[in-house]
Scaffold this motif. Structure first.
Motif, short mmCIF file in Angstrom:
data_model
loop_
_atom_site.label_atom_id
_atom_site.label_comp_id
_atom_site.label_asym_id
_atom_site.label_seq_id
_atom_site.Cartn_x
_atom_site.Cartn_y
_atom_site.Cartn_z
N TRP A 23 -5.11 -1.96 2.34
CA TRP A 23 -5.48 -1.58 3.70
C TRP A 23 -6.59 -2.49 4.22
O TRP A 23 -6.61 -2.87 5.40
CB TRP A 23 -5.92 -0.13 3.76
CG TRP A 23 -4.81 0.85 3.95
CD1 TRP A 23 -4.30 1.71 3.02
CD2 TRP A 23 -4.06 1.08 5.14
NE1 TRP A 23 -3.28 2.45 3.56
CE2 TRP A 23 -3.11 2.09 4.86
CE3 TRP A 23 -4.08 0.53 6.41
CZ2 TRP A 23 -2.20 2.56 5.82
CZ3 TRP A 23 -3.18 0.99 7.38
CH2 TRP A 23 -2.26 2.00 7.06
N ALA A 60 -8.51 2.86 4.39
CA ALA A 60 -9.10 2.20 3.22
C ALA A 60 -10.23 3.03 2.63
O ALA A 60 -10.32 3.21 1.40
CB ALA A 60 -9.60 0.80 3.60
N TYR A 99 -4.21 4.56 -6.21
CA TYR A 99 -4.93 4.82 -4.96
C TYR A 99 -6.00 3.76 -4.68
O TYR A 99 -6.23 3.39 -3.52
CB TYR A 99 -5.52 6.23 -4.98
CG TYR A 99 -4.48 7.27 -4.65
CD1 TYR A 99 -4.11 7.51 -3.33
CD2 TYR A 99 -3.83 7.98 -5.64
CE1 TYR A 99 -3.13 8.44 -3.02
CE2 TYR A 99 -2.85 8.91 -5.34
CZ TYR A 99 -2.50 9.13 -4.03
OH TYR A 99 -1.52 10.05 -3.73
N SER A 146 -6.05 1.23 -1.33
CA SER A 146 -7.23 1.00 -0.49
C SER A 146 -7.48 -0.48 -0.27
O SER A 146 -7.78 -0.93 0.85
CB SER A 146 -8.46 1.64 -1.15
OG SER A 146 -9.64 1.33 -0.43
N LEU A 190 -8.83 6.36 0.93
CA LEU A 190 -8.13 6.16 -0.33
C LEU A 190 -9.08 5.77 -1.46
O LEU A 190 -8.88 6.16 -2.61
CB LEU A 190 -7.05 5.09 -0.15
CG LEU A 190 -5.84 5.55 0.66
CD1 LEU A 190 -5.03 4.36 1.16
CD2 LEU A 190 -4.95 6.48 -0.17
N PHE A 191 -10.12 5.02 -1.14
CA PHE A 191 -11.09 4.65 -2.18
C PHE A 191 -11.83 5.89 -2.68
O PHE A 191 -12.07 6.05 -3.88
CB PHE A 191 -12.08 3.62 -1.64
CG PHE A 191 -13.10 3.19 -2.66
CD1 PHE A 191 -12.74 2.35 -3.70
CD2 PHE A 191 -14.41 3.65 -2.59
CE1 PHE A 191 -13.68 1.96 -4.66
CE2 PHE A 191 -15.36 3.26 -3.54
CZ PHE A 191 -14.98 2.42 -4.58
N GLN A 193 0.83 -1.21 0.00
CA GLN A 193 0.00 0.00 0.00
C GLN A 193 0.86 1.26 0.00
O GLN A 193 0.52 2.25 -0.63
CB GLN A 193 -0.97 -0.01 1.18
CG GLN A 193 -0.39 0.17 2.57
CD GLN A 193 -0.02 1.61 2.92
OE1 GLN A 193 -0.66 2.55 2.43
NE2 GLN A 193 1.00 1.77 3.73
#
Length: 431
Positions: free
Chosen positions: A408, A306, A401, A405, A309-310, A235
């Protein structure tokens, strides 16, 4: 007795070091087109000039962390700052070959900053305050870039790019002198720390304050075979590759794909970094608040990262459909704000799992991150030539990115998992 607040002066010093480091390293991105035209370089050569820093920076993470364990942060961080300042000055004085060497030397010198700073925060802050500290430290990395992007563009016009790098070499030396005089490796030994603050810091600290001539052996086999550590490192590689777009090619992207002038591109480059700064500051406080309220490390650290980042990936992808330059940059900046909300989670997870090995574990994580950062500036020219131009670069940026996610979500950790505790086992959740 009310605790003193010397730990926040330590944090301010770390934040200033982060800002100075990122100002000097990312100035090359803003000056890229000017340097390329002045020296007659190809875009491929510019890509290597940008990435030279990150190869040495990545590969020296573990040695720098090991050196800091022997020297202690009080001596190690000022040494690193002086060395990266000298490398900055060298960049402004040489030809292409000397500039590549200076960028590599700067990478060597800055390699210890993040792992040593994480160890310092673990030593000087209680667990419930580590998110805020990490957020401030990460945010000021972007603060240096925020100031540096327009300042670099202005200085190029005022005095030229070579004198600019000589001026950029001075603040790091001043900082090194101050930090060496003020800082102490053990909070209890600092004259500004009263007993209440020392007890607050030490209440749940797992990091030894003393500097030993023979640091504890690193459990390399456990580290290398740990699925959670692989999740952490992958990540970080994805996030760092995405972030370095703003320190390498983003200004050129604005000029070539969006038709923006040099000064305007420098100002617009600062907007995603403002998003990163504010997101990091907010994210650290939010992560600590979630931890205090729920007691869940996984929700407060991995879950928050997570989700953030999503959302970032979705926003950056949507900017692909926007033709207006400022609007597109604002959408990307909002995405970077969301991603940065998860930034402090990286350092807090390192403090959670690292125990007495926190500097080394952080060095491994940051090494992997910067291998990604080193590769992306070189990969961009290939995308431009073979995969559809700047649109392909933006899609790749989105995918990085989204991938971060995912890792994570897969990550599961245990406290001090590398210290050999009986329950120090880790695994990734089944997909």
């Amino acid at each position: 007795m009310k605790p003193t607040r010397a730990r926040f002066i330590v944090l301010a010093g770390l934040c200033m070091a982060a800002a100075l480091a990122y100002l000097t390293r990312n100035a090359v991105g803003t000056a890229e087109s000017t340097i390329r035209d002045d020296l007659g370089l190809t875009k491929e050569q510019s890509g290597w000039l940008s990435s030279a820093f990150f190869w040495s920076y990545a590969l020296c993470q573990i040695p720098a962390a090991a050196l800091s364990l022997r020297l202690g942060a009080r001596r190690a961080l000022p040494l690193f700052a002086v060395l990266w300042s000298l490398a900055t000055a060298l960049f402004g004085m040489g030809g292409f070959a000397a500039m590549v060497v200076s960028r590599a030397l700067m990478g060597v010198a800055q390699a210890g900053l993040v792992p040593v700073a994480i160890a310092v925060m673990a030593r000087w802050f209680p667990r419930a305050g580590q998110g805020l500290a990490s957020g401030a430290f990460g945010g000021f990395m972007s603060a240096g870039s925020i100031v540096g992007a327009p300042l670099t563009a202005w200085l190029i016009i005022v005095c030229g790019w070579r004198p600019m790098f000589l001026w950029y070499a001075l603040p790091g030396i001043v900082w090194a002198v101050w930090f060496a005089r003020w800082y102490r490796n053990d909070p209890a030994e600092h004259a500004s720390v009263n007993e209440a603050e020392a007890q607050l810091i030490a209440a749940d600290s797992k990091v030894p304050a003393k500097v030993h001539s023979k640091p504890p052996a690193v459990p390399w086999r456990l580290l290398i075979t740990s699925p959670a550590m692989w999740c952490i490192c992958v990540q970080q590689a994805f996030r760092s590759a995405g972030y370095i777009f703003f320190g390498s090619w983003f200004t050129t992207y604005l000029q070539e794909a969006r038709g923006v002038e040099l000064i305007t591109s420098g100002l617009l480059t600062a907007l995603p970094l403002v998003g990163d700064l504010t997101g990091s500051l907010l994210g650290g406080a939010v992560s600590d608040a979630v931890l205090r309220k729920t007691g869940s490390q996984r929700l407060a650290r991995q879950g928050l990262a997570a989700i953030a980042l999503f959302i970032c990936a979705c926003l950056v992808f949507s900017a692909w459909f926007v033709s207006h330059a400022l609007t597109a940059v604002l959408i990307i900046s909002l995405g970077m704000f969301c991603a940065a909300v998860g930034n402090p989670c990286v350092s807090t997870v390192m403090m959670h799992v690292g125990g007495s090995h926190v500097a080394t574990i952080s060095g491994v994580m940051n090494m992997c991150g910067n291998l990604g950062a080193a590769a992306f500036p070189v990969f961009v020219p290939w995308l431009l030539a073979n995969a559809g131009g700047w649109d392909a670069v933006l899609i790749c940026f989105t995918a990085l990115y989204a991938g971060s996610s995912l890792f994570w979500l897969l990550m599961k950790t245990k406290p001090n998992m590398f210290d050999g505790a009986p329950d120090a086992e880790d695994h990734c959740a089944k997909a």
